[in-house]
Scaffold this motif. Structure first.
Motif, PDB file in Angstrom:
ATOM      1  N   GLN A  41      21.997  47.713  68.026  1.00 58.48           N
ATOM      2  CA  GLN A  41      20.687  47.847  68.653  1.00 58.48           C
ATOM      3  C   GLN A  41      20.601  49.156  69.444  1.00 58.48           C
ATOM      4  OE1 GLN A  41      17.792  45.583  68.877  1.00 58.48           O
ATOM      5  NE2 GLN A  41      18.735  44.930  66.972  1.00 58.48           N
ATOM      6  N   TRP A  46      16.825  50.112  68.520  1.00 61.05           N
ATOM      7  CA  TRP A  46      15.983  48.941  68.291  1.00 61.05           C
ATOM      8  C   TRP A  46      15.725  48.283  69.645  1.00 61.05           C
ATOM      9  CZ3 TRP A  46      13.680  48.937  63.881  1.00 61.05           C
ATOM     10  CH2 TRP A  46      14.326  49.220  62.666  1.00 61.05           C
ATOM     11  N   TYR A  49      14.281  42.439  70.393  1.00 61.85           N
ATOM     12  CA  TYR A  49      13.446  41.294  70.739  1.00 61.85           C
ATOM     13  C   TYR A  49      13.061  40.461  69.515  1.00 61.85           C
ATOM     14  CZ  TYR A  49       9.100  43.878  69.495  1.00 61.85           C
ATOM     15  OH  TYR A  49       8.106  44.580  68.845  1.00 61.85           O
ATOM     16  N   HIS A  50      13.779  40.660  68.411  1.00 63.14           N
ATOM     17  CA  HIS A  50      13.597  39.843  67.219  1.00 63.14           C
ATOM     18  C   HIS A  50      14.893  39.085  66.918  1.00 63.14           C
ATOM     19  CE1 HIS A  50       9.696  41.483  66.129  1.00 63.14           C
ATOM     20  NE2 HIS A  50      10.166  42.716  66.248  1.00 63.14           N
ATOM     21  N   LEU A  51      14.782  38.082  66.054  1.00 65.59           N
ATOM     22  CA  LEU A  51      15.965  37.353  65.615  1.00 65.59           C
ATOM     23  C   LEU A  51      16.864  38.255  64.776  1.00 65.59           C
ATOM     24  CD1 LEU A  51      14.373  33.930  64.554  1.00 65.59           C
ATOM     25  CD2 LEU A  51      15.647  34.429  66.645  1.00 65.59           C
ATOM     26  N   TYR A  52      18.131  37.898  64.717  1.00 64.69           N
ATOM     27  CA  TYR A  52      19.095  38.665  63.927  1.00 64.69           C
ATOM     28  C   TYR A  52      20.210  37.743  63.462  1.00 64.69           C
ATOM     29  CZ  TYR A  52      22.264  38.354  67.893  1.00 64.69           C
ATOM     30  OH  TYR A  52      23.083  37.875  68.881  1.00 64.69           O
ATOM     31  N   TYR A  99      18.105  42.297  60.995  1.00 65.66           N
ATOM     32  CA  TYR A  99      17.348  42.311  62.246  1.00 65.66           C
ATOM     33  C   TYR A  99      15.858  42.218  61.943  1.00 65.66           C
ATOM     34  CZ  TYR A  99      15.099  44.105  66.479  1.00 65.66           C
ATOM     35  OH  TYR A  99      14.280  44.263  67.571  1.00 65.66           O
ATOM     36  N   ASP A 100      15.163  41.371  62.677  1.00 65.97           N
ATOM     37  CA  ASP A 100      13.725  41.158  62.533  1.00 65.97           C
ATOM     38  C   ASP A 100      13.431  40.537  61.166  1.00 65.97           C
ATOM     39  OD1 ASP A 100      10.993  41.140  62.379  1.00 65.97           O
ATOM     40  OD2 ASP A 100      10.709  43.247  62.917  1.00 65.97           O
ATOM     41  N   GLY A 102      10.901  39.191  60.097  1.00 63.79           N
ATOM     42  CA  GLY A 102       9.567  39.493  59.591  1.00 63.79           C
ATOM     43  C   GLY A 102       9.552  40.813  58.838  1.00 63.79           C
ATOM     44  N   ASP A 103       9.967  41.890  59.516  1.00 62.29           N
ATOM     45  CA  ASP A 103      10.049  43.198  58.862  1.00 62.29           C
ATOM     46  C   ASP A 103      11.225  43.261  57.887  1.00 62.29           C
ATOM     47  OD1 ASP A 103       7.848  44.018  60.250  1.00 62.29           O
ATOM     48  OD2 ASP A 103       8.791  45.771  61.165  1.00 62.29           O
ATOM     49  N   GLU A 136       9.526  50.015  65.465  1.00 61.68           N
ATOM     50  CA  GLU A 136       9.507  48.552  65.498  1.00 61.68           C
ATOM     51  C   GLU A 136       8.140  48.043  65.022  1.00 61.68           C
ATOM     52  OE1 GLU A 136      11.605  46.104  66.399  1.00 61.68           O
ATOM     53  OE2 GLU A 136      13.141  46.947  67.736  1.00 61.68           O
ATOM     54  N   ASP A 137       8.177  46.922  64.289  1.00 59.82           N
ATOM     55  CA  ASP A 137       6.961  46.222  63.847  1.00 59.82           C
ATOM     56  C   ASP A 137       6.084  47.063  62.928  1.00 59.82           C
ATOM     57  OD1 ASP A 137       7.695  43.974  65.407  1.00 59.82           O
ATOM     58  OD2 ASP A 137       6.798  44.890  67.180  1.00 59.82           O
TER      59      ASP A 137
END
Length: 207
Positions: A41, A46, A49-52, A99-100, A102-103, A136-137
């Motif tokens: 990170q 990074w 603040y996202h799951l990993y 990491y993340d 979603g993305d 990010e995002d």
């Protein structure tokens, strides 16, 4: 006299992006996977603040309580990341860090070499790297590709909004070794603040 290794050199790269976005790190061998997560990170800035999770030999490692919170009986088991140390790997080992979800940023972690340093390191250090990580995002690989297209074309109808969203400036070729090394040395400190945006050079053209 034989001296045991006290550090490990690893290379971490973000998958599916060309040219390669990567960092070469030297880390204490006693670090576990939770420490490695914080180190990655920091090395890529990074925001954490996202799951990993880590994927090693087909198994999942991470924060068991967090990852299993909404899991079903069909989801694969998650093993405790704190039970695996860098010393447990063999030279040449390769595994994944996600990491993340979603993305969907996937990183390839390669264990390059175990080192015996004069002084046992207490912190990680970054010794090489290239290029900036995506914002990010941004929407994963496809979103990043579209983002680069937009900021390269001032006539694009989404240009003004997009350049404001990324802080007014973004250079995909940017990498500052000194800054990254400092970030990594502070990786395990609590309440570490990440840079929200890429530093803008004084001579950068106005957008």
């Amino acid at each position: 006299m034989f001296k045991a290794a006290n550090a490990v050199q690893i290379r971490v790269s973000i998958d599916d992006i060309e040219p390669d976005v990567w960092r070469r790190l030297v880390l204490p061998v006693h670090w576990n996977l939770e420490h490695l997560h914080l180190g990655i990170q920091a090395a890529f800035n990074w925001w954490n603040y996202h799951l990993y999770e880590f994927r090693i030999g087909g198994l999942r490692y991470g924060d068991v309580e967090t990852l299993m919170e909404d899991a079903t009986d069909d989801d694969p088991r998650v093993f405790d990341q704190r039970e695996v140390r860098l010393l447990d790997f063999e030279q040449g080992a390769v595994f994944s860090y996600h990491y993340d979800f979603g993305d969907g940023w996937r990183h390839t972690v390669a264990v390059e070499e175990f080192l015996t340093l004069a002084a046992t390191p207490k912190q990680g250090s970054c010794i090489a790297g290239e290029r900036a990580r995506p914002p990010e995002d941004v929407g994963g690989v496809s979103g990043y590709e579209r983002f680069l297209e937009i900021i390269a074309d001032r006539e694009d109808p989404e240009y003004a909004e997009t350049i404001r969203w990324c802080g007014g400036y973004f250079d995909p070729e940017w990498f500052d070794l000194s800054m990254t090394d400092k970030d990594l040395r502070n990786a395990l400190r609590t309440n570490v603040k990440r840079r929200l945006y890429q530093p803008k050079p004084k001579d950068a053209p106005r957008k």
